[in-house]
Motif scaffolding. Structure first.
Motif, short mmCIF file in Angstrom:
data_model
loop_
_atom_site.label_atom_id
_atom_site.label_comp_id
_atom_site.label_asym_id
_atom_site.label_seq_id
_atom_site.Cartn_x
_atom_site.Cartn_y
_atom_site.Cartn_z
N UNK A 17 0.44 -1.05 -0.32
CA UNK A 17 -0.29 -0.12 -0.32
C UNK A 17 0.47 1.15 -0.03
N UNK A 18 0.82 2.47 -1.23
CA UNK A 18 1.28 3.17 -0.87
C UNK A 18 1.65 4.54 0.32
N UNK A 19 2.25 4.92 0.12
CA UNK A 19 2.05 6.04 1.11
C UNK A 19 1.13 7.95 0.98
N UNK A 20 0.34 8.41 1.80
CA UNK A 20 0.07 9.14 1.35
C UNK A 20 0.65 10.74 0.75
N UNK A 21 0.29 11.04 -0.72
CA UNK A 21 1.45 11.95 -1.22
C UNK A 21 1.38 13.05 -0.88
N UNK A 36 -12.10 4.91 -0.65
CA UNK A 36 -10.53 4.91 -0.72
C UNK A 36 -9.99 5.90 -1.38
N UNK A 37 -9.52 6.91 -0.81
CA UNK A 37 -8.84 8.18 -1.20
C UNK A 37 -8.22 7.85 -2.86
N UNK A 38 -7.82 8.20 -4.08
CA UNK A 38 -7.46 8.15 -5.00
C UNK A 38 -5.58 7.59 -5.43
N UNK A 39 -5.81 6.66 -5.84
CA UNK A 39 -4.45 6.02 -5.80
C UNK A 39 -4.07 6.35 -7.19
N UNK A 40 -1.97 6.05 -7.30
CA UNK A 40 -1.64 6.70 -8.64
C UNK A 40 -1.40 4.80 -8.56
N UNK A 41 -1.23 4.76 -10.90
CA UNK A 41 -1.06 3.36 -10.96
C UNK A 41 1.12 3.26 -10.86
N UNK A 42 1.19 2.22 -9.93
CA UNK A 42 2.68 1.53 -9.87
C UNK A 42 2.85 0.60 -10.63
N UNK A 43 3.79 0.69 -11.10
CA UNK A 43 4.04 -0.89 -11.93
C UNK A 43 5.24 -1.01 -11.85
#
Length: 151
Positions: A17-21, A36-43
């Motif tokens: 899980x990504x930390x908030x920016x 769920x807050x907006x999530x960015x695409x980590x590939x």
């Protein structure tokens, strides 16, 4: 079958899980819903950046939206509510795109199709898919969610 078992059956490994920016929390649970807050695409650990209709192809955008969906699931797991998902209520997809790009719904299908794969009929949801002139950190897609939780 548990959600974890279903993910294993599908050969899906959730990312960390990504930390908030910025100044927000990834998941808020209130009155039986997980927001769920907006999530960015980590590939593969790398943020998918760019603009649909310019330097990002449709298939890449769909893959990025799927990656956002995976991060939504990772955030639910991190919040301890993944196994409590009763229904995916709504997804919101924001697509960093040129003014003439009109395939936002197809891009958003990357996340929507993932929810159907994982949750079956409980993954069917309402949705918005809109264009954005830019997204945080230069991401090409961002997806947020509202999830109904079992009591």
């Amino acid at each position: 079958m548990t959600v974890e078992n279903r993910l294993n059956e599908l050969g899906i490994t959730l990312p960390d899980a990504a930390a908030p920016v910025a100044s927000y929390v990834p998941v808020v649970v209130q009155d039986g819903l997980a927001y769920v807050s907006g999530q960015l695409p980590f590939i593969d650990g790398v943020l998918a950046k760019g603009k649909l209709g310019d330097d990002v192809e449709l298939a890449e955008g769909m893959d990025a939206a799927r990656a956002c969906g995976l991060m939504i699931l990772a955030q639910l797991k991190n919040a301890g509510v993944l196994e409590d998902v009763e229904r995916v209520v709504k997804l919101g997809a924001f697509v960093n795109s040129t003014p003439d790009f009109t395939n936002q719904p197809k891009v958003a299908n990357g996340a929507s199709d993932l929810m159907l794969e994982v949750f079956g009929d409980a993954g069917r949801h309402a949705r918005a898919a809109v264009s954005a002139p830019s997204l945080p950190l230069g991401a090409c897609v961002e997806v947020d969610a509202v999830i109904a939780l079992a009591d």
